[in-house]
Scaffold this motif. Sequence first.
Motif, mmCIF file in Angstrom:
data_model
loop_
_atom_site.group_PDB
_atom_site.id
_atom_site.type_symbol
_atom_site.label_atom_id
_atom_site.label_comp_id
_atom_site.label_asym_id
_atom_site.label_seq_id
_atom_site.Cartn_x
_atom_site.Cartn_y
_atom_site.Cartn_z
ATOM 1 N N HIS A 1 -33.951 12.456 -29.031
ATOM 2 C CA HIS A 1 -33.094 13.387 -29.602
ATOM 3 C C HIS A 1 -33.396 13.807 -31.248
ATOM 4 O O HIS A 1 -32.322 13.859 -32.013
ATOM 5 C CB HIS A 1 -31.681 13.098 -29.184
ATOM 6 N N ILE A 2 -34.339 13.166 -31.622
ATOM 7 C CA ILE A 2 -34.609 13.551 -33.122
ATOM 8 C C ILE A 2 -35.063 15.095 -33.418
ATOM 9 O O ILE A 2 -34.799 15.536 -34.406
ATOM 10 C CB ILE A 2 -35.613 12.486 -33.582
ATOM 11 N N LEU A 3 -35.847 15.192 -32.635
ATOM 12 C CA LEU A 3 -36.398 16.840 -32.478
ATOM 13 C C LEU A 3 -35.980 17.596 -31.328
ATOM 14 O O LEU A 3 -35.285 17.092 -30.483
ATOM 15 C CB LEU A 3 -37.864 16.884 -32.312
ATOM 16 N N SER A 4 -35.747 18.947 -31.571
ATOM 17 C CA SER A 4 -35.469 19.652 -30.411
ATOM 18 C C SER A 4 -36.720 20.564 -30.105
ATOM 19 O O SER A 4 -37.688 20.620 -30.943
ATOM 20 C CB SER A 4 -34.177 20.634 -30.771
ATOM 21 N N ARG A 5 -36.774 21.100 -28.790
ATOM 22 C CA ARG A 5 -37.828 22.017 -28.333
ATOM 23 C C ARG A 5 -37.639 23.030 -27.869
ATOM 24 O O ARG A 5 -36.596 23.357 -27.253
ATOM 25 C CB ARG A 5 -38.511 20.972 -27.307
ATOM 26 N N ARG A 6 -38.244 24.393 -28.242
ATOM 27 C CA ARG A 6 -37.877 25.653 -27.880
ATOM 28 C C ARG A 6 -39.457 26.279 -27.605
ATOM 29 O O ARG A 6 -40.374 26.082 -28.136
ATOM 30 C CB ARG A 6 -37.287 26.407 -28.916
ATOM 31 N N LYS A 7 -39.208 26.840 -26.340
ATOM 32 C CA LYS A 7 -40.647 27.666 -25.796
ATOM 33 C C LYS A 7 -40.203 29.103 -25.874
ATOM 34 O O LYS A 7 -39.243 29.613 -25.501
ATOM 35 C CB LYS A 7 -40.617 27.239 -24.162
ATOM 36 N N ASP A 8 -41.472 29.548 -26.489
ATOM 37 C CA ASP A 8 -41.390 31.055 -26.517
ATOM 38 C C ASP A 8 -42.757 31.578 -25.998
ATOM 39 O O ASP A 8 -43.872 31.479 -26.798
ATOM 40 C CB ASP A 8 -41.064 31.397 -27.887
ATOM 41 N N GLY A 9 -42.820 32.093 -24.760
ATOM 42 C CA GLY A 9 -44.019 32.406 -24.126
ATOM 43 C C GLY A 9 -44.774 31.290 -23.854
ATOM 44 O O GLY A 9 -44.317 30.234 -23.302
ATOM 45 N N LEU A 10 -46.163 31.439 -24.499
ATOM 46 C CA LEU A 10 -47.012 30.094 -24.328
ATOM 47 C C LEU A 10 -46.638 29.287 -25.244
ATOM 48 O O LEU A 10 -47.246 27.772 -25.372
ATOM 49 C CB LEU A 10 -48.461 30.653 -24.257
ATOM 50 N N GLN A 11 -45.956 29.403 -26.497
ATOM 51 C CA GLN A 11 -46.102 28.845 -27.663
ATOM 52 C C GLN A 11 -44.562 27.710 -27.351
ATOM 53 O O GLN A 11 -43.674 27.884 -27.012
ATOM 54 C CB GLN A 11 -45.966 29.638 -28.898
ATOM 55 N N ILE B 1 -42.143 14.319 -38.227
ATOM 56 C CA ILE B 1 -40.825 14.760 -38.940
ATOM 57 C C ILE B 1 -40.746 15.363 -40.321
ATOM 58 O O ILE B 1 -40.061 16.344 -40.592
ATOM 59 C CB ILE B 1 -39.751 13.344 -39.103
ATOM 60 N N HIS B 2 -41.646 14.601 -41.036
ATOM 61 C CA HIS B 2 -41.850 15.204 -42.449
ATOM 62 C C HIS B 2 -42.170 16.510 -42.457
ATOM 63 O O HIS B 2 -41.953 17.601 -43.225
ATOM 64 C CB HIS B 2 -42.773 14.362 -43.245
ATOM 65 N N ALA B 3 -43.302 17.048 -41.641
ATOM 66 C CA ALA B 3 -43.718 18.261 -41.639
ATOM 67 C C ALA B 3 -42.599 19.390 -41.214
ATOM 68 O O ALA B 3 -42.736 20.637 -41.407
ATOM 69 C CB ALA B 3 -44.928 18.581 -40.528
ATOM 70 N N LEU B 4 -41.775 18.953 -40.301
ATOM 71 C CA LEU B 4 -40.384 19.656 -39.834
ATOM 72 C C LEU B 4 -39.447 19.889 -40.887
ATOM 73 O O LEU B 4 -38.483 20.524 -40.605
ATOM 74 C CB LEU B 4 -40.158 19.405 -38.523
ATOM 75 N N PHE B 5 -39.500 19.326 -42.008
ATOM 76 C CA PHE B 5 -38.312 19.286 -42.767
ATOM 77 C C PHE B 5 -38.073 20.542 -43.432
ATOM 78 O O PHE B 5 -37.030 21.008 -43.832
ATOM 79 C CB PHE B 5 -38.662 18.317 -44.062
ATOM 80 N N GLU B 6 -39.089 21.489 -43.631
ATOM 81 C CA GLU B 6 -38.953 22.778 -44.174
ATOM 82 C C GLU B 6 -38.577 23.840 -43.088
ATOM 83 O O GLU B 6 -38.534 24.747 -43.279
ATOM 84 C CB GLU B 6 -40.320 23.354 -44.424
ATOM 85 N N GLY B 7 -38.460 23.368 -41.644
ATOM 86 C CA GLY B 7 -38.235 24.092 -40.674
ATOM 87 C C GLY B 7 -38.922 24.233 -39.443
ATOM 88 O O GLY B 7 -39.952 23.429 -39.320
ATOM 89 N N GLU B 8 -38.737 24.766 -38.417
ATOM 90 C CA GLU B 8 -39.340 24.766 -37.146
ATOM 91 C C GLU B 8 -40.715 25.309 -37.189
ATOM 92 O O GLU B 8 -41.132 26.228 -38.072
ATOM 93 C CB GLU B 8 -38.492 26.103 -36.452
ATOM 94 N N LYS B 9 -41.443 24.449 -36.295
ATOM 95 C CA LYS B 9 -43.092 25.065 -36.260
ATOM 96 C C LYS B 9 -43.593 24.759 -34.918
ATOM 97 O O LYS B 9 -42.989 23.904 -34.194
ATOM 98 C CB LYS B 9 -43.934 23.763 -37.318
ATOM 99 N N ASN B 10 -44.655 25.352 -34.741
ATOM 100 C CA ASN B 10 -45.311 25.206 -33.449
ATOM 101 C C ASN B 10 -46.237 23.897 -33.317
ATOM 102 O O ASN B 10 -46.693 23.569 -34.477
ATOM 103 C CB ASN B 10 -45.902 26.379 -32.790
ATOM 104 N N VAL B 11 -46.606 23.766 -32.187
ATOM 105 C CA VAL B 11 -47.350 22.763 -31.940
ATOM 106 C C VAL B 11 -48.907 22.832 -32.846
ATOM 107 O O VAL B 11 -49.273 21.580 -33.515
ATOM 108 C CB VAL B 11 -47.712 22.440 -30.176
ATOM 109 N N ASN B 12 -49.549 23.883 -32.902
ATOM 110 C CA ASN B 12 -50.672 24.071 -33.214
ATOM 111 C C ASN B 12 -50.555 23.860 -34.832
ATOM 112 O O ASN B 12 -51.536 23.079 -35.394
ATOM 113 C CB ASN B 12 -51.187 25.419 -32.941
ATOM 114 N N THR B 13 -49.565 24.286 -35.429
ATOM 115 C CA THR B 13 -49.242 24.058 -37.006
ATOM 116 C C THR B 13 -49.165 22.900 -37.254
ATOM 117 O O THR B 13 -49.704 22.108 -38.274
ATOM 118 C CB THR B 13 -48.222 25.079 -37.078
#
Length: 111
Positions: free
Chosen positions: A67-77, A32-44
Amino acid sequence: MPKKPRQLSDEALMMIARRFSVLSEPLRLRLIHALFEGEKNVNTLVDLTGGTQANVSRHLQTLTQAHILSRRKDGLQVFYAIADPTIFELCELVCGSLEKQFAKQAEAFER
């Protein structure tokens, strides 16, 4: 004067307990803390938290189901972002309270 607590149903209390249960895992809090700055992919997120791919993915799934996080798929990411903006307020409240507590403990220790 203390604020009067609102009356909560048993169902509401169960939902609150589940929310705190989801937030009781340190790796989930790091995510959660890592996502405070915005959206990130799993590897990051794996790199930022130091968790394994499998463990991070499992915790991301739990946070998404809550429902704390949302998930978005873009290609394989797959990208994650904070879906519940109240999590910022909750973290700020808890962190601020803990900062005060640690400061008091440090002050007492220095004496």
